[in-house]
Design a protein around this motif. Structure first.
Motif, short mmCIF file in Angstrom:
data_model
loop_
_atom_site.label_atom_id
_atom_site.label_comp_id
_atom_site.label_asym_id
_atom_site.label_seq_id
_atom_site.Cartn_x
_atom_site.Cartn_y
_atom_site.Cartn_z
N VAL A 162 65.53 3.58 -76.65
CA VAL A 162 65.33 2.34 -77.41
C VAL A 162 64.96 1.25 -76.40
O VAL A 162 65.79 0.84 -75.60
N GLY A 163 63.76 0.76 -76.47
CA GLY A 163 63.34 -0.26 -75.50
C GLY A 163 63.13 0.36 -74.13
O GLY A 163 62.25 1.19 -73.94
N GLU A 164 63.98 0.00 -73.17
CA GLU A 164 63.83 0.53 -71.82
C GLU A 164 65.16 0.49 -71.09
O GLU A 164 66.07 -0.25 -71.48
N LEU A 165 65.27 1.29 -70.04
CA LEU A 165 66.47 1.29 -69.23
C LEU A 165 66.55 -0.01 -68.43
O LEU A 165 65.58 -0.41 -67.79
N ARG A 166 67.70 -0.65 -68.48
CA ARG A 166 67.94 -1.87 -67.73
C ARG A 166 68.67 -1.52 -66.43
O ARG A 166 69.13 -0.38 -66.25
N PRO A 167 68.79 -2.49 -65.51
CA PRO A 167 69.43 -2.18 -64.22
C PRO A 167 70.82 -1.57 -64.33
O PRO A 167 71.21 -0.74 -63.51
N TYR A 168 71.60 -1.96 -65.36
CA TYR A 168 72.96 -1.45 -65.50
C TYR A 168 73.09 -0.42 -66.62
O TYR A 168 74.21 -0.08 -67.01
N SER A 169 71.97 0.08 -67.13
CA SER A 169 72.03 1.05 -68.23
C SER A 169 72.52 2.41 -67.75
O SER A 169 72.13 2.89 -66.68
N ASP A 170 73.36 3.05 -68.58
CA ASP A 170 73.73 4.44 -68.36
C ASP A 170 72.63 5.35 -68.89
O ASP A 170 71.79 4.94 -69.70
N LEU A 171 72.67 6.61 -68.46
CA LEU A 171 71.94 7.66 -69.15
C LEU A 171 72.91 8.28 -70.14
O LEU A 171 73.95 8.83 -69.76
N ASP A 172 72.61 8.17 -71.43
CA ASP A 172 73.50 8.63 -72.49
C ASP A 172 72.99 9.95 -73.05
O ASP A 172 71.83 10.03 -73.52
#
Length: 249
Positions: free
Chosen positions: A31-41
């Motif tokens: 959804v959207g894009e990975l941000r600097p603090y995003s996990d891989l879910d």
């Protein structure tokens, strides 16, 4: 191999072919894009419960894949028969998350447990998950009734508030997302939830949430000292109050 490839390979290695119903990437990656603090879910559906050796193998393997220099990995597994047909509260078979790394380092292994938070997770997977193995998620997982989704996100508010001092950014953004979900029925990315909430909250409470959003997007360094602990606590209390008001109404 990418981190996602490594996670998928680990799951396939430990879960025999017929027992793996489906495996799905979801969250910011889809959804959207990975941000600097995003996990891989990653969400895994299995046909039967995991054995102790499988749990330990997943935990040990994910400790080596998750975190620096790559992204944190959050992997959740459910037994198909525990969520289909749907009932609330649902039961989780296994979950790995970096917030419990110290426990894993001490030898602890995630065990099955009842987990209301599966309601929003499954909703996200069904809405936007990408299959890494198995059929599309909507053909495997149930659609969570709106009333159960609302109950689940409301149930998590006290735990979020308890973790405010240790995980300020994530708590504020998640509280904003709870408010959005209760108001609209949608589960949106954390930055979008903050943007929605900022447009609807009083000026005196915006600073802390705006800073959390900026950090999440990589637009600012995390510095809660300049925001002030009082403003952080007041912002969290306001967001929680909005959520509770909608849940009560």
């Amino acid at each position: 191999m990418t981190q996602v490839d490594e996670v998928a390979a680990l799951v396939r290695e430990l879960v025999a072919g017929g027992d793996l119903v489906g495996m799905y990437l979801y969250g910011s990656a889809t959804v959207g894009e990975l941000r600097p603090y995003s996990d891989l879910d990653v969400f895994v559906v299995v046909r039967r419960g995991l054995a102790d050796g499988q749990r330990r193998g997943l935990t040990d393997g994910l400790r080596g894949i998750s975190g620096a220099p790559g992204r944190p990995v959050e992997l959740t597994a459910v037994v198909l028969g525990e969520v289909v047909p749907w009932r609330y509260p649902p039961r989780q078979e296994y979950q790995y998350g970096e917030w419990l790394r110290d426990a894993y380092e001490r030898g602890e292994v995630p065990a099955p447990r009842t987990d209301p938070d599966l309601a929003p997770l499954i909703s996200m997977v069904v809405a936007d998950g990408r299959a890494l193995a198995g059929p599309p998620p909507g053909e495997v997982l149930p659609r969570v009734p709106p009333a159960d989704l609302a109950r689940a996100v409301t149930a998590g508010v006290p735990e979020l508030l308890a973790g405010l001092a240790d995980d300020t950014r994530n708590v504020l953004l998640t509280l904003a997302r709870v408010w959005v979900t209760l108001a609209t029925g949608a589960i949106v990315p954390k930055d979008a939830a903050a943007e929605w909430a900022l447009a609807r909250m009083p000026e005196e409470h915006r600073g802390a949430l705006a800073h959390a959003r900026e950090v999440y997007l990589g637009e600012a360094e995390e510095s809660w000292g300049r925001v002030g602990p009082g403003h952080v606590a007041d912002c969290a209390a306001y967001l929680a109050g909005q959520a509770r008001g909608l849940a009560a109404g």
